[in-house]
Write a protein that holds these residues in place. Structure first.
Motif, short mmCIF file in Angstrom:
data_model
loop_
_atom_site.label_atom_id
_atom_site.label_comp_id
_atom_site.label_asym_id
_atom_site.label_seq_id
_atom_site.Cartn_x
_atom_site.Cartn_y
_atom_site.Cartn_z
N LEU A 1 0.73 -1.21 0.07
CA LEU A 1 -0.08 0.09 -0.07
C LEU A 1 0.87 1.32 0.07
CD1 LEU A 1 -2.70 1.22 0.05
CD2 LEU A 1 -2.72 0.99 2.63
N VAL A 2 0.58 2.20 -1.17
CA VAL A 2 1.64 3.36 -1.04
C VAL A 2 0.57 4.64 -1.07
CG1 VAL A 2 1.58 3.28 -3.63
CG2 VAL A 2 3.37 4.48 -2.30
N ALA A 3 0.83 5.72 -0.59
CA ALA A 3 0.26 6.84 -0.50
C ALA A 3 1.15 7.98 -0.96
CB ALA A 3 -0.35 7.32 0.77
N PHE A 4 0.59 8.84 -1.94
CA PHE A 4 1.19 10.01 -2.51
C PHE A 4 0.08 11.12 -2.69
CE2 PHE A 4 -0.46 7.76 -6.15
CZ PHE A 4 -0.95 8.68 -6.91
N ASP A 5 0.93 12.52 -2.45
CA ASP A 5 0.22 13.60 -2.65
C ASP A 5 -0.06 13.91 -4.10
OD1 ASP A 5 2.38 14.98 -3.25
OD2 ASP A 5 2.80 15.65 -1.42
N ASP A 6 -0.80 15.07 -4.41
CA ASP A 6 -1.00 15.67 -5.39
C ASP A 6 0.38 16.21 -6.35
OD1 ASP A 6 -3.42 14.86 -5.67
OD2 ASP A 6 -4.38 16.84 -5.20
N ALA A 7 1.40 16.45 -5.59
CA ALA A 7 2.50 16.58 -6.20
C ALA A 7 3.35 15.28 -6.46
CB ALA A 7 3.54 17.65 -5.04
N HIS B 1 -4.88 16.43 -0.08
CA HIS B 1 -5.27 15.29 -0.76
C HIS B 1 -4.24 14.46 -1.02
CE1 HIS B 1 -7.01 13.32 -4.48
NE2 HIS B 1 -8.27 13.39 -3.90
N VAL B 2 -4.64 13.10 -0.85
CA VAL B 2 -3.97 11.78 -0.72
C VAL B 2 -4.57 10.89 -1.77
CG1 VAL B 2 -2.87 10.15 0.52
CG2 VAL B 2 -2.81 12.27 1.47
N ASN B 3 -3.70 10.14 -2.52
CA ASN B 3 -4.08 8.78 -3.43
C ASN B 3 -3.62 7.55 -2.96
OD1 ASN B 3 -5.60 10.17 -5.63
ND2 ASN B 3 -3.49 11.38 -5.67
N LEU B 4 -4.14 6.62 -2.50
CA LEU B 4 -4.09 5.30 -2.00
C LEU B 4 -3.61 4.70 -3.51
CD1 LEU B 4 -5.84 4.74 1.22
CD2 LEU B 4 -3.69 5.75 0.97
N VAL B 5 -2.70 3.78 -3.47
CA VAL B 5 -2.66 2.73 -4.59
C VAL B 5 -2.10 1.26 -4.09
CG1 VAL B 5 -1.08 2.12 -6.55
CG2 VAL B 5 -1.66 4.48 -6.06
N VAL B 6 -2.88 0.33 -4.49
CA VAL B 6 -2.49 -1.09 -4.01
C VAL B 6 -1.83 -1.61 -5.09
CG1 VAL B 6 -3.73 -3.07 -3.24
CG2 VAL B 6 -4.82 -0.96 -2.64
N GLY B 7 -0.63 -2.18 -5.06
CA GLY B 7 0.20 -2.70 -5.79
C GLY B 7 0.22 -4.19 -5.53
N PHE C 1 6.05 10.65 -9.45
CA PHE C 1 5.55 11.70 -10.18
C PHE C 1 5.11 11.36 -11.54
CE2 PHE C 1 8.67 14.33 -7.81
CZ PHE C 1 7.82 15.15 -7.51
N ALA C 2 5.26 10.18 -11.70
CA ALA C 2 4.78 9.41 -13.05
C ALA C 2 3.36 9.25 -12.86
CB ALA C 2 5.26 8.15 -13.49
N ILE C 3 3.01 8.62 -11.62
CA ILE C 3 1.64 8.40 -11.12
C ILE C 3 0.81 9.97 -11.15
CG2 ILE C 3 0.34 7.46 -9.26
CD1 ILE C 3 2.50 6.20 -8.27
N PHE C 4 1.36 10.73 -10.59
CA PHE C 4 0.62 12.03 -10.67
C PHE C 4 0.64 12.53 -12.02
CE2 PHE C 4 -0.95 16.08 -9.41
CZ PHE C 4 -0.08 16.95 -10.06
N ALA C 5 1.29 12.34 -12.74
CA ALA C 5 1.23 12.76 -14.38
C ALA C 5 -0.05 12.31 -14.94
CB ALA C 5 2.54 12.20 -15.20
N LEU C 6 -0.12 10.79 -14.37
CA LEU C 6 -1.58 10.09 -14.86
C LEU C 6 -2.80 10.86 -14.32
CD1 LEU C 6 -0.17 6.58 -15.04
CD2 LEU C 6 -0.45 7.95 -16.91
N CYS C 7 -2.54 11.35 -13.11
CA CYS C 7 -3.84 11.61 -12.14
C CYS C 7 -4.08 12.99 -12.93
CB CYS C 7 -3.38 12.12 -10.98
SG CYS C 7 -2.93 10.39 -10.18
N ALA C 8 -3.06 13.86 -13.46
CA ALA C 8 -3.17 15.18 -13.85
C ALA C 8 -3.69 15.38 -15.20
CB ALA C 8 -1.95 16.13 -13.61
#
Length: 795
Positions: free
Chosen positions: A373-379, A414-420, A738-745
């Motif tokens: 489980l990983v959590a990252f912010d919008d940056a 704002h935080v995004n959780l990802v299950v890998g 940052f690649a994840i965030f790029a997908l979000c944005a």
């Protein structure tokens, strides 16, 4: 085993601790940061001293020679649980490596601080209600709200002859406590030699050995509630700290000391979601010996916009390509349909912290799937991560990951959780927010259940066991709704209980358990514990509610000493005051406890009969009829019972005969009908039985229906197929996120082609594999040089 492989015995967090000894000796906040955990409170490392911590050590054998080798390596043994091949020990940081290298040691995992279910979120009253006419000057207001005062008066009981056991953090060792136990005794708030009311039997303290960093003396506050409502009852206390196995052994010790009623308010973050664990096993054992067991449901519910959003559960991991580097195979797709989405978003309030736990549907010691489980912010910055090795002989062998997330800023985060996934099957899994302060989460992306995914339920662990009477909280001034933080049910078990190191078998069908059972008062007076409102200390949370229920059970046991746990449970639930909506629900269970009505119901308990005889007096103008969803049901399964032509707005109690087993209670509608799903508990003998419906107020039999009970059949646990992709060779850092965030944005990204190549910017780390992650996090996640790596994944 090679030295490199031997290092895997230590958990990633402990490896980070070993790699940063200087930080470890610094402040708790620094040590917590190194380990990727909170500095204090639930989920933090248990540190008896500045240079030591408590760990769970799994071994091939816990025979005396093996334990002796641990001691020689520097482990101070606290507890040994041979059934689980586990020893709990205090180990100095400098000795962790030696302990890990000890012959026979398979895994060394950090013990995480458990949590009690006390909270501070309910509004304080504007005025202090007058105390009830008792010696105790601060008796809980629940005495009146739950009709315990009326029950003592009408039934001439005060708990005399009964013993109530309490499990919590500590009793009388918290240095910051406003009073000491001896002061409470003299004030009449507790029994003891100087009690002014003649209740001179002191509280029997079996074990008060919790670390000072964890002790709040919440157990003493619970004892005050019990004494206020059942002043004649004896009280015995034992801490539940600091492991599940230790709490389980102390539950058994309380029963051995004579406690026929036991209540706890302690939960462990890693208790299993999909089966009964060690604590629930101990509860089942003492209940079989006649002990009635109560537990706080927890304060885990999160209510936003009228929706309960404390958890997310999917029946099956949905694979999708996502920008996680090797060794990750894929990520879970949170979108049940439409455009794939690997993010579960939420917003955390300023200066707030939350904890999210991930568990999946595999039994303890049978774990073949490894999720992270990983959590990252919008940056794109990592704000939390959990990467325990769950599989293999050196893995945790529990399907559990934990991510604490703190928002130190003065603005919402704002935080995004990802299950890998590292390896394994497409398993069912659940994300839960645990012990989250009220208002800490201000929004979530998904507020309602959708596409088979379920949002909401937060009861888990032993609080959700079928052998536990789970108690939710309602403010002592409220009349219509439980506290918004009080955990919601139901619970679904898929595996047989944990049994040593043997994986629990897969149940023939899910065991769905309705929780909570009842609700009771909270935000009540104590002499020292809780928030001070200018007049009184206020004890809020389901931790305060549970001892109210236990005290009323003590009154019931005095009235009917032969009453079995099922009898007391039936009396409490069948007479509870229903709260909206009509009928049993997942927020308040059967409703608000009514002590006087419960004790009245005990006087008319149905007597065991091999051939139950329906009442000759009709209870409805038309003949009541029953319909069962199946004429034959297996133990552990659910049968739907529906009826018509009953008196309208009437509470019905439903039993299984020949020897009566209480199955549940339900009110009838305006039309005199009802429908309820009832669980057939274990222990019911196979063969012909009768479903019997009685009117709660008169105990008259209103209708019966035949049913055949079949023995449960258990199939072997499903074995997941390991992934063919290698586990090693993948580094992780801030840049790939940052690649994840790029997908979000950037909106939607087409990720459907098989074997698509995804280019990622990731950072080079100084040691291979996942074990170095926490060192990266501690340095701010952005301190290392960048490289470009190609990751191939299958959708």
């Amino acid at each position: 085993m090679t030295a490199k492989a031997r290092e895997a015995v230590l958990s990633p967090r402990l490896q980070a601790v070993v790699g940063k000894p200087a930080a470890w000796f610094a402040a708790a906040a620094k040590a917590g940061s190194v380990a990727g955990l909170p500095a204090k409170g639930p989920g933090s490392l248990l540190r008896p001293s500045a240079d030591s911590l408590i760990v769970d050590i799994r071994m091939k054998s816990t025979d005396p020679s093996s334990i002796g080798r641990l001691t020689e390596a520097g482990a101070n043994i606290l507890d040994v649980e041979s059934a689980f091949h586990t020893a709990t020990a205090v180990v100095r940081t400098i000795h962790l490596g030696s302990v890990a290298k000890t012959e026979g040691v398979e895994s060394v995992q950090e013990a995480l601080t458990p949590y009690t279910s006390q909270t501070t979120v309910s509004p304080s009253p504007s005025a202090t209600p007058a105390a009830t006419p008792m010696c105790d000057p601060v008796v809980s207001e629940g005495d009146v709200q739950l009709n315990a005062l009326l029950a003592r008066t009408n039934h001439n009981v005060d708990g005399t002859g009964t013993t109530v056991g309490i499990v919590s953090d500590s009793y009388d060792i918290a240095q910051s406590a406003h009073t000491r136990a001896v002061d409470d005794v003299t004030a009449g708030a507790l029994p003891g030699p100087t009690n002014p009311c003649g209740h001179t039997a002191p509280v029997n303290v079996l074990d008060d050995s919790a670390p000072a960093s964890f002790a709040t003396d919440e157990g003493r506050a619970m004892a005050q509630i019990v004494h206020g409502l059942a002043p004649g009852a004896k009280i015995v206390f034992a801490t539940g700290c600091c492991t599940q196995e230790k709490m389980a052994s102390n539950i058994i010790a309380l029963a051995g000391s004579g406690a026929k009623i036991i209540v706890d308010d302690l939960s462990f973050l890693s208790e299993p979601v999909y089966q009964d664990g060690p604590i629930a096993d101990a509860i089942a054992k003492v209940r079989s010996e006649g002990v009635t067991y109560f537990s706080a449901t927890g304060n885990n519910n999160i209510r936003i916009g009228g929706h309960d959003v404390g958890s997310y559960e999917t029946p099956k991991y949905r694979s999708m390509v996502c920008p996680l580097p090797a060794p990750y195979v894929d990520c879970h797709n949170f979108a049940a349909s439409g455009t794939p989405d690997f993010k579960y978003g939420l917003t955390i309030a300023p200066k707030a912290a939350v904890i999210y736990a991930l568990q999946w549907a595999q039994p303890w010691f049978g774990v073949t799937t490894d999720l992270d489980l990983v959590a990252f912010d919008d940056a794109g910055k990592v704000v939390g991560y959990s990467d325990a090795t769950n599989t293999g002989s050196n893995g945790t062998q529990t399907p559990f990951e934990l991510v604490p997330i703190a928002n130190a800023s003065s603005a919402p985060l704002h935080v995004n959780l990802v299950v890998g996934r590292i390896t394994g099957a497409d398993v069912r899994f659940k994300l839960s927010a645990l012990h989250t302060p009220f208002g800490a989460i201000v929004s979530v992306d998904r507020t309602t259940s959708y596409g088979g995914d379920v949002v909401g339920p937060t009861v888990f662990g032993h609080d959700g066991s079928a052998n536990t009477i789970s108690v939710g909280a309602i403010n002592y001034q409220a009349t219509t709704a439980p506290e918004p933080f009080s955990s919601r049910g139901p619970v679904a078990h898929l595996f047989a209980p944990v049994d040593g190191t043997k994986p629990g078998a897969t149940l023939a069908s899910p065991q769905v358990i309705a929780k909570p059972d009842v609700v009771a008062s909270d935000c009540v007076r104590t002499t020292f514990f809780g928030d001070f409102d200018g007049h009184n200390f206020r004890f809020c949370g389901t931790s305060a509610a549970a001892p109210h229920a236990a005290a009323i059970a003590a009154l019931a046991e005095q009235q009917l000493p032969a009453a079995a746990p099922l009898d007391i449970s039936a009396a409490l639930t069948s007479t509870a005051v229903d709260l909206p909506p009509v009928g049993r629900d997942d927020a308040s269970g059967a409703g608000l406890i009514d002590a006087d009505a419960a004790l009245t119901a005990l006087k008319v308990l149905p007597k065991p009969s091999s051939t139950p005889t329906p009442s000759t007096t009709p209870v409805a103008t038309k003949k009541a009829t029953l319909k069962l969803s199946a004429e034959q049901v297996k133990v552990g399964n659910v049968v739907n019972v529906s009826g018509s032509n009953f008196p309208p707005h009437t509470l019905l109690n439903i039993y299984l005969h020949s020897n009566p087993v209480f199955l549940g209670s339900t009110p009838t509608t305006d039309a005199g009908s009802f429908s309820i799903d009832l669980f057939i508990p274990s222990g019911v003998p196979s063969g012909a039985h009768t479903i019997e419906v009685r009117v709660a107020t008169t105990n008259d039999v209103a209708a019966t229906a035949p049913i055949t009970i079949a023995a449960a059949t258990l199939s072997a646990a499903t074995t997941a197929t390991p992934s063919k992709l290698p586990r090693t060779g993948g580094d992780i850092s801030r840049m790939f996120l940052f690649a994840i965030f790029a997908l979000c944005a950037g909106g939607s990204l087409v990720l459907w082609s098989r074997m698509e190549t995804v280019k990622l910017a990731v950072a080079s780390v100084r040691a291979p594999g996942r074990q170095n992650l926490y060192a990266v996090l501690a340095r701010g996640r952005d301190a290392l040089p960048e490289v470009t790596r190609v990751h191939r994944a299958e959708d």
